[in-house]
Write a protein that holds these residues in place. Structure first.
Motif, PDB file in Angstrom:
ATOM      1  N   THR A  68       0.822  -1.210   0.000  1.00  0.00           N
ATOM      2  CA  THR A  68       0.000   0.000   0.000  1.00  0.00           C
ATOM      3  C   THR A  68       0.855   1.259   0.000  1.00  0.00           C
ATOM      4  O   THR A  68       0.396   2.318  -0.418  1.00  0.00           O
ATOM      5  CB  THR A  68      -0.943   0.059   1.214  1.00  0.00           C
ATOM      6  OG1 THR A  68      -0.165  -0.035   2.417  1.00  0.00           O
ATOM      7  CG2 THR A  68      -1.980  -1.063   1.162  1.00  0.00           C
ATOM      8  N   HIS A  69       2.081   1.173   0.517  1.00  0.00           N
ATOM      9  CA  HIS A  69       3.045   2.274   0.461  1.00  0.00           C
ATOM     10  C   HIS A  69       4.379   1.746   0.974  1.00  0.00           C
ATOM     11  O   HIS A  69       4.471   0.589   1.370  1.00  0.00           O
ATOM     12  CB  HIS A  69       2.576   3.499   1.253  1.00  0.00           C
ATOM     13  CG  HIS A  69       2.361   3.256   2.714  1.00  0.00           C
ATOM     14  ND1 HIS A  69       1.381   2.425   3.194  1.00  0.00           N
ATOM     15  CD2 HIS A  69       3.004   3.734   3.811  1.00  0.00           C
ATOM     16  CE1 HIS A  69       1.418   2.421   4.521  1.00  0.00           C
ATOM     17  NE2 HIS A  69       2.399   3.193   4.919  1.00  0.00           N
ATOM     18  N   ALA A  70       5.401   2.604   0.959  1.00  0.00           N
ATOM     19  CA  ALA A  70       6.765   2.129   1.173  1.00  0.00           C
ATOM     20  C   ALA A  70       7.164   1.915   2.630  1.00  0.00           C
ATOM     21  O   ALA A  70       8.210   1.311   2.889  1.00  0.00           O
ATOM     22  CB  ALA A  70       7.750   3.114   0.538  1.00  0.00           C
ATOM     23  N   HIS A  71       6.406   2.389   3.594  1.00  0.00           N
ATOM     24  CA  HIS A  71       6.855   2.317   4.993  1.00  0.00           C
ATOM     25  C   HIS A  71       7.212   0.896   5.424  1.00  0.00           C
ATOM     26  O   HIS A  71       6.590  -0.075   4.985  1.00  0.00           O
ATOM     27  CB  HIS A  71       5.799   2.909   5.929  1.00  0.00           C
ATOM     28  CG  HIS A  71       5.769   4.401   5.906  1.00  0.00           C
ATOM     29  ND1 HIS A  71       4.660   5.130   6.239  1.00  0.00           N
ATOM     30  CD2 HIS A  71       6.730   5.310   5.575  1.00  0.00           C
ATOM     31  CE1 HIS A  71       4.931   6.424   6.126  1.00  0.00           C
ATOM     32  NE2 HIS A  71       6.176   6.557   5.723  1.00  0.00           N
ATOM     33  N   PHE A  72       8.183   0.825   6.329  1.00  0.00           N
ATOM     34  CA  PHE A  72       8.816  -0.456   6.667  1.00  0.00           C
ATOM     35  C   PHE A  72       7.841  -1.527   7.122  1.00  0.00           C
ATOM     36  O   PHE A  72       8.013  -2.701   6.822  1.00  0.00           O
ATOM     37  CB  PHE A  72       9.886  -0.226   7.747  1.00  0.00           C
ATOM     38  CG  PHE A  72       9.329   0.001   9.136  1.00  0.00           C
ATOM     39  CD1 PHE A  72       8.848   1.245   9.522  1.00  0.00           C
ATOM     40  CD2 PHE A  72       9.273  -1.044  10.058  1.00  0.00           C
ATOM     41  CE1 PHE A  72       8.323   1.448  10.790  1.00  0.00           C
ATOM     42  CE2 PHE A  72       8.755  -0.844  11.330  1.00  0.00           C
ATOM     43  CZ  PHE A  72       8.268   0.408  11.690  1.00  0.00           C
ATOM     44  N   ASP A  73       6.797  -1.114   7.867  1.00  0.00           N
ATOM     45  CA  ASP A  73       5.892  -2.119   8.430  1.00  0.00           C
ATOM     46  C   ASP A  73       4.954  -2.698   7.378  1.00  0.00           C
ATOM     47  O   ASP A  73       4.163  -3.600   7.674  1.00  0.00           O
ATOM     48  CB  ASP A  73       5.114  -1.551   9.629  1.00  0.00           C
ATOM     49  CG  ASP A  73       4.504  -0.183   9.376  1.00  0.00           C
ATOM     50  OD1 ASP A  73       5.044   0.592   8.559  1.00  0.00           O
ATOM     51  OD2 ASP A  73       3.463   0.111  10.002  1.00  0.00           O
ATOM     52  N   HIS A  74       5.063  -2.197   6.149  1.00  0.00           N
ATOM     53  CA  HIS A  74       4.242  -2.701   5.037  1.00  0.00           C
ATOM     54  C   HIS A  74       5.086  -3.366   3.950  1.00  0.00           C
ATOM     55  O   HIS A  74       4.532  -3.997   3.059  1.00  0.00           O
ATOM     56  CB  HIS A  74       3.425  -1.550   4.424  1.00  0.00           C
ATOM     57  CG  HIS A  74       2.565  -0.839   5.442  1.00  0.00           C
ATOM     58  ND1 HIS A  74       1.218  -1.081   5.595  1.00  0.00           N
ATOM     59  CD2 HIS A  74       2.886   0.075   6.406  1.00  0.00           C
ATOM     60  CE1 HIS A  74       0.741  -0.340   6.592  1.00  0.00           C
ATOM     61  NE2 HIS A  74       1.732   0.373   7.092  1.00  0.00           N
ATOM     62  N   THR A  75       6.426  -3.189   4.003  1.00  0.00           N
ATOM     63  CA  THR A  75       7.273  -3.653   2.887  1.00  0.00           C
ATOM     64  C   THR A  75       8.481  -4.506   3.273  1.00  0.00           C
ATOM     65  O   THR A  75       9.041  -5.172   2.399  1.00  0.00           O
ATOM     66  CB  THR A  75       7.858  -2.460   2.107  1.00  0.00           C
ATOM     67  OG1 THR A  75       8.643  -1.658   3.016  1.00  0.00           O
ATOM     68  CG2 THR A  75       6.770  -1.607   1.472  1.00  0.00           C
ATOM     69  N   GLY A  96      -0.503  12.099   0.414  1.00  0.00           N
ATOM     70  CA  GLY A  96      -1.113  12.200   1.735  1.00  0.00           C
ATOM     71  C   GLY A  96      -0.185  11.654   2.798  1.00  0.00           C
ATOM     72  O   GLY A  96       0.773  12.318   3.194  1.00  0.00           O
ATOM     73  N   HIS A  97      -0.471  10.433   3.255  1.00  0.00           N
ATOM     74  CA  HIS A  97       0.396   9.786   4.240  1.00  0.00           C
ATOM     75  C   HIS A  97       1.822   9.685   3.697  1.00  0.00           C
ATOM     76  O   HIS A  97       2.804   9.833   4.417  1.00  0.00           O
ATOM     77  CB  HIS A  97      -0.193   8.411   4.558  1.00  0.00           C
ATOM     78  CG  HIS A  97       0.623   7.574   5.480  1.00  0.00           C
ATOM     79  ND1 HIS A  97       0.855   7.926   6.790  1.00  0.00           N
ATOM     80  CD2 HIS A  97       1.265   6.392   5.286  1.00  0.00           C
ATOM     81  CE1 HIS A  97       1.603   6.993   7.359  1.00  0.00           C
ATOM     82  NE2 HIS A  97       1.872   6.063   6.471  1.00  0.00           N
ATOM     83  N   THR A  98       1.922   9.435   2.361  1.00  0.00           N
ATOM     84  CA  THR A  98       3.191   9.500   1.623  1.00  0.00           C
ATOM     85  C   THR A  98       2.849  10.034   0.227  1.00  0.00           C
ATOM     86  O   THR A  98       1.701  10.415  -0.017  1.00  0.00           O
ATOM     87  CB  THR A  98       3.826   8.089   1.446  1.00  0.00           C
ATOM     88  OG1 THR A  98       2.965   7.306   0.619  1.00  0.00           O
ATOM     89  CG2 THR A  98       4.023   7.389   2.785  1.00  0.00           C
ATOM     90  N   GLY A 128      -4.704   1.258   3.213  1.00  0.00           N
ATOM     91  CA  GLY A 128      -3.371   1.494   3.758  1.00  0.00           C
ATOM     92  C   GLY A 128      -3.442   2.515   4.880  1.00  0.00           C
ATOM     93  O   GLY A 128      -4.422   2.570   5.632  1.00  0.00           O
ATOM     94  N   ASP A 129      -2.425   3.378   4.983  1.00  0.00           N
ATOM     95  CA  ASP A 129      -2.379   4.332   6.087  1.00  0.00           C
ATOM     96  C   ASP A 129      -2.952   5.698   5.713  1.00  0.00           C
ATOM     97  O   ASP A 129      -2.737   6.684   6.429  1.00  0.00           O
ATOM     98  CB  ASP A 129      -0.936   4.484   6.590  1.00  0.00           C
ATOM     99  CG  ASP A 129      -0.441   3.212   7.272  1.00  0.00           C
ATOM    100  OD1 ASP A 129      -1.212   2.227   7.332  1.00  0.00           O
ATOM    101  OD2 ASP A 129       0.717   3.207   7.734  1.00  0.00           O
ATOM    102  N   LEU A 130      -3.692   5.767   4.606  1.00  0.00           N
ATOM    103  CA  LEU A 130      -4.396   7.026   4.299  1.00  0.00           C
ATOM    104  C   LEU A 130      -5.411   7.339   5.391  1.00  0.00           C
ATOM    105  O   LEU A 130      -5.724   8.507   5.650  1.00  0.00           O
ATOM    106  CB  LEU A 130      -5.101   6.933   2.946  1.00  0.00           C
ATOM    107  CG  LEU A 130      -4.212   7.096   1.710  1.00  0.00           C
ATOM    108  CD1 LEU A 130      -5.024   6.841   0.454  1.00  0.00           C
ATOM    109  CD2 LEU A 130      -3.585   8.497   1.673  1.00  0.00           C
TER     110      LEU A 130
END
Ligand SMILES: [Zn+2]
Length: 287
Positions: free
Chosen positions: A65-72, A153-155, A172-174
């Protein structure tokens, strides 16, 4: 133990600690699409073991959903270098975000001996293999899934995974439910409210528009009403940041100056101020 929860027809979600992060699965006749891979190889392997509870279907697709560590950071255990060999879909700006934010952060954690040391050390940050733009449709074999980038937004690399036949939106984190929306680490506070506006417009389309199911990256399933309320709070943050910047308040003083106007806990607002000021400086570089 919390098991897979079928949040919409053939769409499953499991919440994991640490970070109360959601991993979602869209099941089709041909296989499983996994959305987000958690924070490490070991955490990803836990997901892989848990996926067996959903049957014998192979993992055929992965989406970040985006690049942040807890998702990738679990990507390596699903991607081409693994025995699963699944393609990993993500927004086209994810690789640049990984290089700018996640790689230096992980290097810092490893250098400082942050626990769990061995778990951080073994991570091979693995970029997505299929980069997408604003709208992409995946055919899972009789089941369509849309990947939508609705703005910054969030990223600058958030994707929403829409499963039209189930009325499910993996956002995701939106939007976040178990904690406040997270600013900092590449956020765009001034653009975020308009991105949620586009999401809310999108929610009004499709066969399940009367009751869309929204799954945030962190927290319980939410609805359109929740999205509207959180959008309002995101707008308040954007307005405060603009006001403080226009008033010449230094970024270091922004959290204090915002006082009780902030709609979220002050601890998270330094990131909002920093990233919002950066956006404003980039727009008006002379001021
Ligand atoms: Zn995030």
């Amino acid at each position: 133990m919390v098991h897979w929860e079928e949040v919409a027809a053939g769409v499953f979600r499991r919440r994991y600690e640490p970070h109360d992060v959601s991993v979602c699965v869209v099941r089709s006749a041909d296989g499983l699409l996994v959305v987000d891979t958690r924070s490490s190889h070991r955490e990803a392997d836990e997901v892989r073991a848990d996926l067996r509870r959903l049957g014998d279907l192979p993992v055929r697709w992965v989406v970040n959903t985006h690049a942040h560590f807890d998702h990738t950071f679990g990507n390596a255990r699903f991607g081409p270098a693994s025995d699963l060999g699944a393609p990993i879909y993500a927004h086209e700006r994810v690789p640049a975000h990984l290089d700018a934010y996640e790689r230096p952060m992980l290097a810092g954690w490893v250098a400082s001996g942050r626990e769990p040391k061995d778990e951080w050390r073994e991570i091979v940050i693995t970029a997505p293999t299929v980069l997408v733009g604003n709208t992409t449709t995946l055919d899972l074999g009789g089941r369509a899934v849309q990947l939508l980038h609705l703005g910054r937004g969030h990223t600058d690399n958030d994707l929403v995974v829409h499963v039209p036949d189930a009325g499910a939106w993996l956002v995701g984190d939106l939007l976040e439910e178990s904690g406040p929306p997270m600013y900092g680490s590449g956020s765009f506070p001034l653009d975020w409210p308009a991105t949620i506006d586009r999401l809310r417009v999108a929610l009004t389309t499709g066969p399940h528009a009367d009751a869309p199911v929204l799954v945030p990256g962190h927290g319980a399933v939410i609805d359109e009403r929740f999205a509207a309320v959180q959008q309002g709070h995101l707008q308040v943050v954007a307005d405060i940041v603009r006001d403080l910047y226009a008033a010449g308040i230094p970024v270091e003083a922004a959290v204090r100056e915002g006082g009780d106007r902030w709609p979220f806990p002050a601890a998270g607002m330094a990131g909002a101020a920093r990233d919002g000021y950066r956006q404003l400086r980039d727009t008006h570089p002379d001021t």
